[in-house]
Scaffold this active site. Sequence first.
Site, PDB file in Angstrom:
ATOM      1  CG  LEU A 125      -1.862   1.171   1.394  1.00  0.00           C
ATOM      2  CD1 LEU A 125      -2.876   1.229   0.241  1.00  0.00           C
ATOM      3  CD2 LEU A 125      -2.616   1.103   2.729  1.00  0.00           C
ATOM      4  CB  THR A 126       3.507   2.388   2.395  1.00  0.00           C
ATOM      5  OG1 THR A 126       2.658   2.114   3.503  1.00  0.00           O
ATOM      6  CG2 THR A 126       4.317   3.637   2.670  1.00  0.00           C
ATOM      7  CB  SER A 132      -0.520   9.266   7.080  1.00  0.00           C
ATOM      8  OG  SER A 132       0.488   8.966   8.018  1.00  0.00           O
ATOM      9  CD  GLU A 362      -0.834  -3.690  10.096  1.00  0.00           C
ATOM     10  OE1 GLU A 362      -2.040  -3.738  10.409  1.00  0.00           O
ATOM     11  OE2 GLU A 362      -0.126  -4.679   9.865  1.00  0.00           O
TER      12      GLU A 362
HETATM   13  P1  FAD Z   1       3.916  10.039   7.008  1.00  0.00           P
HETATM   14  O1  FAD Z   1       2.542   9.686   6.578  1.00  0.00           O
HETATM   15  O2  FAD Z   1       4.731  10.916   6.126  1.00  0.00           O
HETATM   16  O3  FAD Z   1       3.809  10.692   8.458  1.00  0.00           O
HETATM   17  C1  FAD Z   1       4.901  11.408   9.067  1.00  0.00           C
HETATM   18  C2  FAD Z   1       4.384  11.979  10.404  1.00  0.00           C
HETATM   19  O4  FAD Z   1       3.297  12.902  10.149  1.00  0.00           O
HETATM   20  C3  FAD Z   1       3.820  10.903  11.338  1.00  0.00           C
HETATM   21  O5  FAD Z   1       4.116  11.235  12.671  1.00  0.00           O
HETATM   22  C4  FAD Z   1       2.324  10.984  11.115  1.00  0.00           C
HETATM   23  O6  FAD Z   1       1.567  10.529  12.233  1.00  0.00           O
HETATM   24  C5  FAD Z   1       2.135  12.485  10.897  1.00  0.00           C
HETATM   25  N1  FAD Z   1       0.939  12.798  10.117  1.00  0.00           N
HETATM   26  C6  FAD Z   1       0.677  12.512   8.821  1.00  0.00           C
HETATM   27  N2  FAD Z   1      -0.545  12.963   8.481  1.00  0.00           N
HETATM   28  C7  FAD Z   1      -1.067  13.536   9.587  1.00  0.00           C
HETATM   29  C8  FAD Z   1      -2.311  14.186   9.889  1.00  0.00           C
HETATM   30  N3  FAD Z   1      -3.279  14.333   8.957  1.00  0.00           N
HETATM   31  N4  FAD Z   1      -2.495  14.662  11.134  1.00  0.00           N
HETATM   32  C9  FAD Z   1      -1.524  14.511  12.094  1.00  0.00           C
HETATM   33  N5  FAD Z   1      -0.343  13.905  11.876  1.00  0.00           N
HETATM   34  C10 FAD Z   1      -0.111  13.431  10.643  1.00  0.00           C
HETATM   35  N6  FAD Z   1       3.398  -0.301   4.424  1.00  0.00           N
HETATM   36  C11 FAD Z   1       2.778  -1.208   3.619  1.00  0.00           C
HETATM   37  O7  FAD Z   1       1.991  -0.843   2.741  1.00  0.00           O
HETATM   38  N7  FAD Z   1       3.031  -2.545   3.762  1.00  0.00           N
HETATM   39  C12 FAD Z   1       3.891  -3.027   4.693  1.00  0.00           C
HETATM   40  O8  FAD Z   1       4.081  -4.246   4.794  1.00  0.00           O
HETATM   41  C13 FAD Z   1       4.570  -2.100   5.549  1.00  0.00           C
HETATM   42  N8  FAD Z   1       5.493  -2.531   6.452  1.00  0.00           N
HETATM   43  C14 FAD Z   1       6.259  -1.614   7.127  1.00  0.00           C
HETATM   44  C15 FAD Z   1       7.344  -2.036   7.887  1.00  0.00           C
HETATM   45  C16 FAD Z   1       8.166  -1.115   8.508  1.00  0.00           C
HETATM   46  C17 FAD Z   1       9.350  -1.596   9.297  1.00  0.00           C
HETATM   47  C18 FAD Z   1       7.901   0.275   8.376  1.00  0.00           C
HETATM   48  C19 FAD Z   1       8.778   1.311   9.040  1.00  0.00           C
HETATM   49  C20 FAD Z   1       6.828   0.710   7.645  1.00  0.00           C
HETATM   50  C21 FAD Z   1       6.002  -0.213   6.988  1.00  0.00           C
HETATM   51  N9  FAD Z   1       4.957   0.194   6.163  1.00  0.00           N
HETATM   52  C22 FAD Z   1       4.299  -0.706   5.365  1.00  0.00           C
HETATM   53  C23 FAD Z   1       4.673   1.618   5.987  1.00  0.00           C
HETATM   54  C24 FAD Z   1       3.931   2.253   7.139  1.00  0.00           C
HETATM   55  O9  FAD Z   1       2.607   1.802   7.178  1.00  0.00           O
HETATM   56  C25 FAD Z   1       4.066   3.773   6.980  1.00  0.00           C
HETATM   57  O10 FAD Z   1       5.396   4.099   7.319  1.00  0.00           O
HETATM   58  C26 FAD Z   1       3.066   4.539   7.833  1.00  0.00           C
HETATM   59  O11 FAD Z   1       1.775   4.398   7.317  1.00  0.00           O
HETATM   60  C27 FAD Z   1       3.395   6.021   7.932  1.00  0.00           C
HETATM   61  O12 FAD Z   1       3.605   6.565   6.663  1.00  0.00           O
HETATM   62  P2  FAD Z   1       4.931   7.447   6.389  1.00  0.00           P
HETATM   63  O13 FAD Z   1       6.090   6.677   6.898  1.00  0.00           O
HETATM   64  O14 FAD Z   1       4.927   7.857   4.983  1.00  0.00           O
HETATM   65  O15 FAD Z   1       4.764   8.714   7.347  1.00  0.00           O
END
Ligand code: FAD
Length: 382
Positions: A125-126, A132, A362
Site C-alpha cells: 500500500l505505502t 498516512s 498500520e
Molecule cells: P507520514 O505519513 O509521512 O507521516 C509522518 C508523520 O506525520 C507521522 O508522525 C504521522 O503521524 C504524521 N501525520 C501525517 N498525516 C497527519 C495528519 N493528517 N495529522 C496529524 N499527523 C499526521 N506499508 C505497507 O503498505 N506494507 C507493509 O508491509 C509495511 N510494512 C512496514 C514495515 C516497517 C518496518 C515500516 C517502518 C513501515 C512499513 N509500512 C508498510 C509503511 C507504514 O505503514 C508507513 O510508514 C506509515 O503508514 C506512515 O507513513 P509514512 O512513513 O509515509 O509517514
Amino acid sequence: MNLELTEEQTAVRRLAADFTAREIAPHARDWDRAERVDPGIVRKLGDLGFLGLTLPEEYGGSGGDHLAYALVTEELGRGDSAVRGLVSVSLGLVAKTLAAWGDEEQKRAWLPRLTAGEALGCFGLTEPGTGSDAAALTTRAVRDGDDWVVDGGKMFITNGTVADVVLLFARTGGPGHKGISAFLIPTDTPGLTRRPIHGKLGLRGQATAELVLEGVRVPAAALLGPEGKGFSVAMSALAKGRMSVAAGCVGIAQAALDAALEYAGQREQFGAPIAGRQLVQELISDIAVDVDAARLLTWRVADLIDRGEPFATEASKAKLFASEAAVRAASNALQVFGGYGYIDEYPVGKLLRDARVMTLYEGTSQIQKLLIGRALTGVSAF
Ligand code: FAD
C-alpha cells in the site's frame, strides 16, 4: 465479554508458547544480528496451523476464532516481533483479505499455499510519497486488452524480498480513494523488482523492501474485488490487522515484564536485590498495568469480530494503546536492567527497538487518534 478462555483457546495458546520458547526465542538475538530469520520457520508455522488461523479448512485454514489468533500472535510477539510480523502480514493482511474478497479461483490458487507456509504474502500500500495519506497513491494500473499494466513503486513492504505474492493497490481511475483497485500479483512477474531495505532500528530479522513496478503485465483475473473498491479492501485489511499488531505489542510488553522481573530478582545493589527497591517496583508495576490494559483492549476487539459486531474504532484504540504501551514497557524494562539493558546480550534493548515501529505502521498513533476522533465526533479532521 467472557474472559474465560475455552479449552481450544487455552490449547492453542500453550502450543504457541511452547513453539516460541523452543523454536523462536532462543534464536531471536542471532536473527536480529544477522538481519534474517531462518526461512525454515515459515514452514514450521504453517505445519502448526498458525498461518491459517480463522480461515476455513477447505482452503487449508486451521479455523479457530479471532481470540485464538490474538493469543497465538501475542505468544509469537513475545518471542520475536520479526516472526510475529511475518505472520500478521502473510495471514492477517493478505490471506484473510483474499478469503474475504477473492473469487473461488483466486482462493484456490493462493490460500492453500499461504496457509501451509509454502508461500508468503506481502501487502503493498505505502509508496515513497504516500504513507498516512494512502488514498493519494500514484502507482497506476492501465487496462490493455484483457490485461492490466502496472507502473509505480511501493515502500517499506514487509516480507517484500521473500514473498511469493503481493496484494498491491494501484490507481485505476480518478483521484481519491474511489480510483483505487486491489491486485494479486506474483512477485516473479517480469517488471517487478525488489530492493531490500537495510539499517532498520528494529525488526531487523524481518525482510523489508522497496518494490519497483515497470510495465508489470497481469491478467484481468489478478484484480481482487471490484474495480474501484481497492481502498475498501485495504482499509478492511488494516482494521483487522490492527488487532494483530496490538496482540504483538502485548507480547512485547509481556516479554519486557518477564525479563524485568527475572533481572530485578537477581541483581543486587546496596546489599540486596533491586526488586526490593520501591522505585524499581514502580517501573515493574507500570509495565504490568500496561500489559493487562493492552491485553484487555486487544481481547475486546477479538470478541467483537467473533460476534460480528463493528470493531474498527475499538481496533484503533487497542492498536494506539498497545503500541504506545509496548514502547513504554520495553523502556521501563531497560531502566530496570541499568547499563546491561543497553547491550544486546540482554533482550530488552531489542524489545524497545522492535516496539518502536508499532506506533508507526498500520496507521501511526496520530492517525489512530484521528480515526477515533472521527468516530466519536462524526467530523473528519484529516
Ligand atoms: P507520514 O505519513 O509521512 O507521516 C509522518 C508523520 O506525520 C507521522 O508522525 C504521522 O503521524 C504524521 N501525520 C501525517 N498525516 C497527519 C495528519 N493528517 N495529522 C496529524 N499527523 C499526521 N506499508 C505497507 O503498505 N506494507 C507493509 O508491509 C509495511 N510494512 C512496514 C514495515 C516497517 C518496518 C515500516 C517502518 C513501515 C512499513 N509500512 C508498510 C509503511 C507504514 O505503514 C508507513 O510508514 C506509515 O503508514 C506512515 O507513513 P509514512 O512513513 O509515509 O509517514
